[in-house]
Design an enzyme around this catalytic site. Structure first.
Site, short mmCIF file in Angstrom:
data_model
loop_
_atom_site.label_atom_id
_atom_site.label_comp_id
_atom_site.label_asym_id
_atom_site.label_seq_id
_atom_site.Cartn_x
_atom_site.Cartn_y
_atom_site.Cartn_z
N ASN A 1 0.84 -1.18 0.00
CA ASN A 1 0.00 0.00 0.00
C ASN A 1 0.89 1.24 0.00
O ASN A 1 1.91 1.30 0.69
CB ASN A 1 -1.00 0.00 1.16
CG ASN A 1 -0.40 -0.20 2.53
OD1 ASN A 1 0.64 -0.85 2.68
ND2 ASN A 1 -1.04 0.33 3.55
N GLU B 1 0.33 5.15 0.57
CA GLU B 1 -0.66 6.13 1.04
C GLU B 1 -0.30 7.54 0.60
O GLU B 1 0.80 7.80 0.09
CB GLU B 1 -0.77 6.04 2.57
CG GLU B 1 -1.31 4.68 3.00
CD GLU B 1 -1.62 4.57 4.47
OE1 GLU B 1 -1.18 5.43 5.27
OE2 GLU B 1 -2.33 3.62 4.84
N CYS C 1 -3.86 0.53 -2.82
CA CYS C 1 -3.73 -0.68 -2.01
C CYS C 1 -2.62 -1.59 -2.54
O CYS C 1 -2.25 -1.53 -3.72
CB CYS C 1 -5.03 -1.48 -2.03
SG CYS C 1 -6.40 -0.70 -1.16
N GLU D 1 -2.66 -4.78 -3.21
CA GLU D 1 -3.08 -5.68 -4.29
C GLU D 1 -3.00 -4.98 -5.64
O GLU D 1 -2.48 -5.52 -6.63
CB GLU D 1 -4.53 -6.15 -4.07
CG GLU D 1 -4.75 -6.96 -2.82
CD GLU D 1 -5.17 -6.10 -1.63
OE1 GLU D 1 -4.62 -4.98 -1.46
OE2 GLU D 1 -6.03 -6.55 -0.85
N CYS E 1 -10.26 -4.80 -0.44
CA CYS E 1 -11.36 -3.83 -0.47
C CYS E 1 -12.18 -4.01 -1.76
O CYS E 1 -11.78 -4.74 -2.67
CB CYS E 1 -10.81 -2.41 -0.37
SG CYS E 1 -10.11 -1.78 -1.91
N CYS F 1 -10.32 -3.13 -5.07
CA CYS F 1 -9.36 -4.18 -5.45
C CYS F 1 -10.08 -5.41 -5.98
O CYS F 1 -9.62 -6.06 -6.92
CB CYS F 1 -8.46 -4.55 -4.27
SG CYS F 1 -7.24 -3.27 -3.92
N1 THU Z 1 -5.24 -1.71 2.27
C1 THU Z 1 -4.61 -2.51 1.36
O1 THU Z 1 -3.51 -2.17 0.89
N2 THU Z 1 -5.19 -3.67 1.01
C2 THU Z 1 -6.33 -4.16 1.55
O2 THU Z 1 -6.73 -5.28 1.23
C3 THU Z 1 -7.09 -3.36 2.52
C4 THU Z 1 -6.55 -2.01 2.82
C5 THU Z 1 -4.58 -0.50 2.74
C6 THU Z 1 -5.13 0.81 2.27
C7 THU Z 1 -4.64 1.74 3.34
O3 THU Z 1 -3.32 2.15 3.04
C8 THU Z 1 -4.59 0.89 4.61
O4 THU Z 1 -4.63 -0.44 4.15
C9 THU Z 1 -5.72 1.16 5.57
O5 THU Z 1 -6.95 1.12 4.92
#
Ligand code: THU
Length: 126
Positions: free
Chosen positions: A42, A44, A53, A55, A86, A89
């Site tokens: 991820n 941000e 994310c 994935e 999510c 994704c």
């Molecule tokens: N996130 C992911 O990278 N993958 C997931 O399957 C769920 C959420 C990340 C997005 C964000 O940076 C952090 O987790 C909190 O939501």
């Protein structure tokens, strides 16, 4: 390929997560049909909606390198419970026909799902 090994790659990748806002480090490992593996984390942003994310990072890396056929993706995080992709994704998993999703915890315990369980009736054509 052994799914445990793919989960291990995702756990390793997680170390590179850029998550200064949520503090949740997520790692993914995408297995291509030809055996190649692309990892993702991820990434941000202070403007939260710009976050990508783990994935999608792995999938977009692979697609941008010319890969189009995939076998499975593993996802893991700092959490001591399984982490599930999510909604956005899941839609991307459907777009690229990634058939298997392995969800894991921070110790490498995992569960295997078919993608059509996670996104039934996906929007795939019009
Ligand atoms: N996130 C992911 O990278 N993958 C997931 O399957 C769920 C959420 C990340 C997005 C964000 O940076 C952090 O987790 C909190 O939501």
């Amino acid at each position: 390929m052994d799914y445990g090994k793919l989960v291990y790659k995702a756990l390793e990748a997680r170390k590179n997560a850029y998550a200064p806002y949520s503090g949740l480090h997520v790692g993914a490992a995408l297995l291509c049909s030809d055996g190649a593996i692309y990892t993702g984390v991820n990434v941000e942003n202070v403007s939260y909606g710009a976050t990508n994310c783990a994935e999608r990072t792995a999938i977009f890396k692979a697609v941008s390198e010319g890969k189009r056929n995939f076998s499975a993706i593993a996802v893991t995080s700092d959490l001591d419970r399984l982490i599930y992709p999510c909604g956005i994704c899941r839609q991307v998993l459907a777009e690229f026909n990634i058939p298997i999703v392995i969800v894991a915890d921070n110790k490498g315990n995992y569960k295997v799902h078919r993608t059509d369980e996670l996104i039934p009736h996906a929007f795939t054509e019009f």
